[in-house]
Design a protein around this motif. Structure first.
Motif, PDB file in Angstrom:
ATOM      1  N   CYS A   8       0.854  -1.180   0.000  1.00 45.05           N
ATOM      2  CA  CYS A   8       0.000   0.000   0.000  1.00 45.05           C
ATOM      3  C   CYS A   8       0.891   1.230   0.000  1.00 45.05           C
ATOM      4  CB  CYS A   8      -0.905  -0.007   1.234  1.00 45.05           C
ATOM      5  SG  CYS A   8       0.008  -0.074   2.789  1.00 45.05           S
ATOM      6  N   GLY A   9       0.292   2.391   0.103  1.00 43.14           N
ATOM      7  CA  GLY A   9       1.100   3.602   0.168  1.00 43.14           C
ATOM      8  C   GLY A   9       0.346   4.811  -0.303  1.00 43.14           C
ATOM      9  N   ASP A  10       1.089   5.854  -0.606  1.00 43.93           N
ATOM     10  CA  ASP A  10       0.476   7.104  -1.045  1.00 43.93           C
ATOM     11  C   ASP A  10       0.083   7.073  -2.517  1.00 43.93           C
ATOM     12  OD1 ASP A  10       0.704   8.287   1.439  1.00 43.93           O
ATOM     13  OD2 ASP A  10       2.690   9.106   1.018  1.00 43.93           O
ATOM     14  N   GLY A  11       0.490   6.058  -3.232  1.00 37.99           N
ATOM     15  CA  GLY A  11       0.166   5.940  -4.650  1.00 37.99           C
ATOM     16  C   GLY A  11      -0.490   4.606  -4.940  1.00 37.99           C
ATOM     17  N   GLU A  12      -0.726   4.347  -6.186  1.00 37.76           N
ATOM     18  CA  GLU A  12      -1.359   3.100  -6.617  1.00 37.76           C
ATOM     19  C   GLU A  12      -0.287   2.046  -6.858  1.00 37.76           C
ATOM     20  OE1 GLU A  12      -3.264   0.010  -7.661  1.00 37.76           O
ATOM     21  OE2 GLU A  12      -4.352   1.740  -6.895  1.00 37.76           O
ATOM     22  N   ASN A  38      -6.870   1.073  -5.736  1.00 40.97           N
ATOM     23  CA  ASN A  38      -8.127   1.707  -6.132  1.00 40.97           C
ATOM     24  C   ASN A  38      -8.751   0.946  -7.301  1.00 40.97           C
ATOM     25  OD1 ASN A  38      -6.776   2.548  -8.478  1.00 40.97           O
ATOM     26  ND2 ASN A  38      -6.595   4.669  -7.807  1.00 40.97           N
ATOM     27  N   ARG A  61     -10.141   0.617  -2.544  1.00 41.64           N
ATOM     28  CA  ARG A  61     -10.645   1.927  -2.148  1.00 41.64           C
ATOM     29  C   ARG A  61     -11.564   2.447  -3.247  1.00 41.64           C
ATOM     30  NH1 ARG A  61      -5.259   1.858  -1.672  1.00 41.64           N
ATOM     31  NH2 ARG A  61      -4.973   3.098  -3.530  1.00 41.64           N
ATOM     32  N   ASN A  63     -13.441   5.686  -4.469  1.00 45.77           N
ATOM     33  CA  ASN A  63     -13.388   7.122  -4.224  1.00 45.77           C
ATOM     34  C   ASN A  63     -14.733   7.811  -4.354  1.00 45.77           C
ATOM     35  OD1 ASN A  63     -10.605   7.129  -3.738  1.00 45.77           O
ATOM     36  ND2 ASN A  63     -10.189   7.107  -5.917  1.00 45.77           N
ATOM     37  N   HIS A  74     -13.136  15.801  -5.992  1.00 50.11           N
ATOM     38  CA  HIS A  74     -11.800  15.886  -6.583  1.00 50.11           C
ATOM     39  C   HIS A  74     -11.784  17.016  -7.616  1.00 50.11           C
ATOM     40  CE1 HIS A  74     -12.133  11.763  -5.065  1.00 50.11           C
ATOM     41  NE2 HIS A  74     -10.851  11.866  -4.841  1.00 50.11           N
TER      42      HIS A  74
END
Length: 83
Positions: A8-12, A38, A61, A63, A74
């Motif tokens: 996981c992390g801050d990006g895909e 996502n 996830r 959105n 967004h």
């Protein structure tokens, strides 16, 4: 004593060109792997490979339920951005 790896992390994570290879390696080494995504880049072929690899858990996830809600939450996202 590590038994599990969460990808996981801050990006895909699926943006990395070798993400599936890394998951396969971790599974081959005996780790329990969870993928957080996502699912925007999750094709049928990638999904089948993840099943074949033995991925048992995937956190997806979501959105927004609709394009309108996504645009409201967004601002500035280009039209057609996967939600």
């Amino acid at each position: 004593g590590t038994r599990a790896i969460d990808i996981c992390g801050d990006g895909e994570p699926l943006m990395h060109g070798r993400a599936l290879d890394m998951i396969a390696l971790a599974r081959d080494l005996g780790f329990d792997v969870t993928l957080a995504t996502n699912a925007a880049l999750l094709t049928e072929a990638r999904a089948r490979r993840l099943v074949d690899i033995g991925l048992r858990r995937m956190h997806v996830r979501l959105n927004a339920p609709t394009d309108d809600v996504y645009a409201r939450h967004h601002p500035g996202a280009p039209p057609g951005t996967p939600r």
